[in-house]
Design an enzyme around this catalytic site. Structure first.
Site, short mmCIF file in Angstrom:
data_model
loop_
_atom_site.label_atom_id
_atom_site.label_comp_id
_atom_site.label_asym_id
_atom_site.label_seq_id
_atom_site.Cartn_x
_atom_site.Cartn_y
_atom_site.Cartn_z
N ASP A 47 58.65 24.62 10.34
CA ASP A 47 57.64 25.52 9.82
C ASP A 47 56.57 24.68 9.15
OD1 ASP A 47 56.16 27.40 8.27
OD2 ASP A 47 57.89 28.70 8.13
N VAL A 48 55.32 24.96 9.43
CA VAL A 48 54.22 24.22 8.85
C VAL A 48 54.21 24.35 7.32
CG1 VAL A 48 52.49 26.07 8.99
CG2 VAL A 48 51.79 23.67 9.28
N LYS A 81 46.89 33.92 13.34
CA LYS A 81 45.53 34.07 13.86
C LYS A 81 45.08 35.50 14.10
CE LYS A 81 46.41 33.59 18.80
NZ LYS A 81 45.95 32.95 20.00
N SER A 133 40.96 24.78 15.31
CA SER A 133 40.38 25.81 14.46
C SER A 133 39.77 26.91 15.31
CB SER A 133 39.35 25.21 13.51
OG SER A 133 38.97 26.16 12.52
N LYS A 184 35.90 31.73 14.16
CA LYS A 184 35.90 32.65 13.01
C LYS A 184 35.70 31.90 11.69
CE LYS A 184 37.38 35.60 16.16
NZ LYS A 184 37.55 34.81 17.34
N LYS A 191 40.74 29.62 7.85
CA LYS A 191 40.46 28.53 8.78
C LYS A 191 39.30 27.66 8.27
CE LYS A 191 42.46 27.92 12.15
NZ LYS A 191 43.69 27.14 12.41
N ASN A 235 37.45 32.18 22.04
CA ASN A 235 38.63 32.81 22.63
C ASN A 235 39.01 32.04 23.89
OD1 ASN A 235 38.86 35.44 20.99
ND2 ASN A 235 36.71 35.32 21.52
N VAL A 236 40.27 31.69 24.00
CA VAL A 236 40.75 30.99 25.19
C VAL A 236 41.19 32.06 26.19
CG1 VAL A 236 42.36 29.32 26.14
CG2 VAL A 236 41.41 28.98 23.84
N THR A 289 34.65 47.85 19.53
CA THR A 289 34.53 48.05 18.08
C THR A 289 33.11 47.83 17.58
OG1 THR A 289 35.27 45.78 17.74
CG2 THR A 289 36.94 47.50 17.59
#
Length: 179
Positions: A19-20, A43, A88, A91, A103, A131-132, A156
């Site tokens: 865990d980070v 994220k 990163s 955003k 971030k 966005n990937v 949205t």
């Protein structure tokens, strides 16, 4: 497990569950490494809105742990860690959500870490994605699911601009930064 299955038992790889948020585990994972890619993050925008403290613990405190564990690895008798890359997000630019703020702060920490390098480094760098396309957790699988169910794709904000990059472009960005 999926990554291990795809990559096999290459002697250059070690597999850790961790865990980070656990600096000691990060330090152990970095022992003998030349390069580190820090990709751990919460994220999801909505997660940040209803649980910003957990987002800070992972995205900000986790970045601090990566920096400190990397420095610890750099102070060893035979330092080998030369570069640490943080993934990163777009955003982080002019943030307006807990995710974006977390971030942006993690980026600031990584850049500041270069101002006080250890005797042997390492160098801290950042890559920033949009966005990937079709990655895990991206909007594309959700949109496909809605279309398959005959549901409309919600908009949205009609003035919103989304930036996409292909998976290979994301990989190439990290690879180039590692060089």
């Amino acid at each position: 497990a999926q990554m291990r299955q795809e990559l096999g038992d290459d002697g250059r790889l070690r597999w850790f569950i961790g865990d980070v948020r656990d600096r000691a585990r990060l330090k152990r994972a970095m022992e003998g490494c030349n390069l580190v890619v820090h990709a751990a993050a919460l994220k999801r925008i909505e997660v940040g809105h209803y649980n910003p403290i957990e987002m800070c613990k992972t995205n900000i405190d986790g970045a601090i742990n990566v920096i400190e564990a990397a420095r610890d690895a750099g102070f060893s008798a035979t330092p080998s860690l030369r570069k640490v890359i943080m993934l990163s997000s777009d955003k982080a630019w002019q943030p307006c959500s807990p995710y974006g703020y977390s971030k942006a702060m993690a980026e600031a920490l990584f850049l500041a870490a270069n101002g006080s390098p250890g005797r042997f480094g390492p160098l801290f760098s950042i890559t920033r994605y949009g966005n990937v396309w079709n990655s895990a957790g991206s909007v594309l699988p959700r949109w496909r699911g809605l279309m398959a169910a005959g549901e409309p794709i919600p908009v949205t904000d009609p003035n919103c601009t989304r930036f996409f990059m292909l998976m290979q472009e994301a990989v190439d960005l990290v690879w180039t930064t590692l060089q």
